[in-house]
Design an enzyme around this catalytic site. Structure first.
Site, short mmCIF file in Angstrom:
data_model
loop_
_atom_site.label_atom_id
_atom_site.label_comp_id
_atom_site.label_asym_id
_atom_site.label_seq_id
_atom_site.Cartn_x
_atom_site.Cartn_y
_atom_site.Cartn_z
CB ILE A 14 35.66 44.47 47.30
CG1 ILE A 14 36.83 44.29 46.32
CG2 ILE A 14 36.08 45.37 48.47
CD1 ILE A 14 37.26 45.57 45.64
CG ASN A 82 31.78 47.41 48.31
OD1 ASN A 82 32.93 47.52 47.87
ND2 ASN A 82 30.99 46.40 47.97
CB THR A 86 31.63 48.87 35.25
OG1 THR A 86 31.38 47.46 35.05
CG2 THR A 86 32.61 49.07 36.38
CG ASP A 88 33.75 49.83 31.62
OD1 ASP A 88 33.29 50.55 32.53
OD2 ASP A 88 34.63 48.97 31.80
CG MET A 142 40.33 54.78 26.56
SD MET A 142 41.64 54.30 25.39
CE MET A 142 40.69 54.23 23.87
CE1 TYR A 147 33.43 51.67 39.03
CE2 TYR A 147 35.70 52.38 38.65
CZ TYR A 147 34.77 51.65 39.37
OH TYR A 147 35.19 50.89 40.43
CE LYS A 151 33.50 53.24 42.40
NZ LYS A 151 32.91 52.78 43.68
N PRO A 177 40.85 51.20 45.83
CG PRO A 177 39.30 49.58 46.40
CD PRO A 177 39.41 51.03 46.11
N GLY A 178 43.05 49.29 43.73
CA GLY A 178 43.48 49.05 42.36
C GLY A 178 42.77 47.82 41.84
CE1 TYR A 179 41.66 47.06 36.22
CE2 TYR A 179 43.52 48.47 36.76
CZ TYR A 179 42.41 48.20 36.00
OH TYR A 179 42.03 49.08 35.01
#
Length: 240
Positions: A14, A82, A86, A88, A142, A147, A151, A177-179
């Site tokens: 992005i 920006n 991650t 996770d 989940m 993250y 955010k 933003p989404g995916y």
């Protein structure tokens, strides 16, 4: 000479699209990156955009980096926060290292960067701060407590700082933003990617250039009456 725009994490995904869009719109762009020299050098060669290496998680590195940018290009008038990572993990297995790495980059990094340019924006009575948050900062996800927390914090930061900057001609806004069809998302197993797309009413992933267009608008003079806002760009997956 166009206004100077600094994009963190600005050489890939992005961020790359944002840097290219802002340059096309006449801005003098600096693209920050943290570690991938090969990708950054390739980006610089292809676009002619100046690249600068430092970690947004380190306050002193940010101070030195912004000084370098301003010495080469001039005062930063547009800041796009920006950069993000991650790490996770299901919460009961999350380590302090994973938590701190994400918070330090995705949330504290926004403070570290904005703090370097804020006084200059105040002195000039103009500035644009655009924070790239995430759909998961508003709906949660989940395996992403770190993250999602970071955010969500970016959004709170945006709303509070917008109130401080408004009377000095500085707008502060966030984009969630989404995916998006970045290299990272496209590397996900195809079946998982298809399951994600099924959750998106428009029936597709977003494109990096669509997020870049949102940034370009918020950076423009046309957006001078918009501050403290959160712009959702997620194909209808989560409606606020």
């Amino acid at each position: 000479m166009g206004k100077v725009a600094l994009v963190t994490g600005g050489t890939r995904g992005i961020g790359e699209a944002i840097s290219i869009k802002l340059k096309a719109n006449g801005y003098n762009v600096a693209a920050n990156y943290a570690g991938n020299d090969e990708a950054a050098n390739k980006f610089a060669a292809q676009t002619g955009i100046s690249v600068f290496k430092w970690s947004v998680a380190d306050y002193n590195d940010c101070a030195a980096g912004v000084k370098e940018v301003e010495a080469e290009l001039g005062p930063v008038e547009i800041l796009v926060n920006n950069a993000g990572i991650t790490r996770d993990s299901i919460f009961h297995k999350m380590t302090p290292e994973k938590w701190n790495a994400v918070i330090n980059t995705n949330l504290t990094g926004v403070f570290n960067m904005t703090h370097q340019v804020w006084n200059g924006m105040r002195d000039r009575n103009f500035g644009r701060v655009i924070n790239i948050s995430s759909i998961n900062g508003v709906k949660g996800q989940m395996g992403q407590t770190n993250y999602s927390a970071a955010k969500a914090g970016d959004i709170g930061f945006t709303k509070a700082l917008a109130q401080e900057g408004a009377f000095k001609g500085i707008t502060v806004n966030a984009i969630t933003p989404g995916y998006i069809a970045t290299e990272m998302v496209m590397a996900v197993d195809e079946k998982i990617r298809e399951s994600i797309i099924k959750q998106i009413p428009v029936g597709r992933l977003g494109e990096p250039e669509e997020i870049a267009a949102c940034v370009a608008f918020l950076a423009s003079d046309d957006a001078g009456f918009i501050t403290g806002s959160t712009l959702s760009a997620n194909g209808g997956q989560y409606m606020q």
